[in-house]
Write an enzyme that holds these catalytic residues in place. Sequence first.
Site, PDB file in Angstrom:
ATOM      1  N   ASP A  74     -41.418  63.851 -23.360  1.00  0.00           N
ATOM      2  CA  ASP A  74     -40.472  64.358 -24.359  1.00  0.00           C
ATOM      3  C   ASP A  74     -39.046  64.331 -23.837  1.00  0.00           C
ATOM      4  O   ASP A  74     -38.790  64.257 -22.635  1.00  0.00           O
ATOM      5  CB  ASP A  74     -40.851  65.780 -24.787  1.00  0.00           C
ATOM      6  N   ASP A 104     -34.076  61.201 -17.831  1.00  0.00           N
ATOM      7  CA  ASP A 104     -34.931  62.390 -17.966  1.00  0.00           C
ATOM      8  C   ASP A 104     -35.876  62.249 -19.154  1.00  0.00           C
ATOM      9  O   ASP A 104     -35.600  62.748 -20.225  1.00  0.00           O
ATOM     10  CB  ASP A 104     -34.032  63.616 -18.140  1.00  0.00           C
ATOM     11  N   GLU A 136     -42.368  69.462 -22.139  1.00  0.00           N
ATOM     12  CA  GLU A 136     -41.797  70.044 -20.921  1.00  0.00           C
ATOM     13  C   GLU A 136     -40.443  70.673 -21.203  1.00  0.00           C
ATOM     14  O   GLU A 136     -40.077  71.686 -20.594  1.00  0.00           O
ATOM     15  CB  GLU A 136     -41.665  68.952 -19.850  1.00  0.00           C
ATOM     16  N   GLU A 137     -39.704  70.093 -22.127  1.00  0.00           N
ATOM     17  CA  GLU A 137     -38.340  70.556 -22.386  1.00  0.00           C
ATOM     18  C   GLU A 137     -38.299  71.887 -23.140  1.00  0.00           C
ATOM     19  O   GLU A 137     -37.220  72.470 -23.296  1.00  0.00           O
ATOM     20  CB  GLU A 137     -37.564  69.502 -23.179  1.00  0.00           C
ATOM     21  N   GLU A 161     -39.148  63.646 -11.974  1.00  0.00           N
ATOM     22  CA  GLU A 161     -37.865  64.074 -12.540  1.00  0.00           C
ATOM     23  C   GLU A 161     -36.715  63.386 -11.792  1.00  0.00           C
ATOM     24  O   GLU A 161     -36.869  62.983 -10.636  1.00  0.00           O
ATOM     25  CB  GLU A 161     -37.719  65.593 -12.421  1.00  0.00           C
TER      26      GLU A 161
END
Length: 377
Positions: A74, A104, A136-137, A161
Amino acid sequence: MYRELIALPSVSCLDPSWDTSNKAIIEKLASWLDLLGFQVDVRELKQPGKYNLLARYEPELAQQGGLLLAGHTDTVPWDEGRWTHDPFKLHEADGRLYGLGSADMKGFFAFVLEALRGIELKQLTKPLYILATADEETTMAGARELHAFPEFRPEFAVIGEPTSMTPVTSHKGHLTEAVRIIGQSGHSSNPAAGVNAIEVMHDVITELRGIQSEFKQRYHDATFEVPYPTLNFGAIHGGDAANRICACCELHLDMRPLPGMNVNELYDLIDHRLADVKARYPNAISLIHMHEPIPGYRCRHDAEIVSIAEELTGNTAEPANYCTEAPFVQDLGCETIVMGPGNIAQAHQPDEFILVSEIAPAQQQIEQLIRRVCGAQ
């Protein structure tokens, strides 16, 4: 591959108007990994429309353990009108590749897949796993459901990351909380006729400012640039007209605990600080968790995966200020670091990019890591 990944929207956001499914990108990764001979397992999360993928390459007679390369599919929302180019079209200019997720962190999957082209996977002596997660965000929903994959016990894990290929071995946790005040409306000409939620919030903020000071006095970890837990007031909303007593006010705050801190200790501290205000205004104040807490993370400096990463990249391990899926991956029982191509300074920014000059060295280091851990010739 890089271009196709960037072209697939996979925004996660607490605002439903922005939030999208990551199904298309998971299906794309699944097709590529299947062609390479991986056993691909795709699982829908408890949250409909969101998916995790785990791809396994486990050669016959392979030893236990192996390596997990992990990342999230995501992205954050984009700033409409502030991008120079279409965020969903990979664009090269001035030695940079621009696109939403270029750093990212959709690019990491393209780099891993490209690195695998140079490896004879049948020669692996230990398993290799590729993990792609959702959300994840926002809530870390994907990382919270890793135990849904059976018999999944890698020895080492690298979360890709954007760290400029510097191994990260610790970061703080993340809590997002809402303090909601429900007062009583009334005409502004007689303030005593109601309970002004803004005034109550003033008292609440005064107490929470005390927590900020207490954090600095009670806790210390010199490995971090900001060596204590933090509390930030991020957003506040209340009232609708100057001539009405405000009946509702809500504050959104962010807390970053140090690794090893008990999250319940933070909640207890808030409860203690707000006890007197709550006594003055019964049933008016509530604390709402905007997502499940994310704990802090730390990997031992003498862990084998840290030594391997430092040797391959020439970069010394360091802590990070941001938060990742590392504590959830680490719960699988594997030595876990955060390390990938791109710079975190580009994350969540208009015109997000990665330097073209970073790509070849990163791919080479990822390939060397796989060979080193999984025994490929």
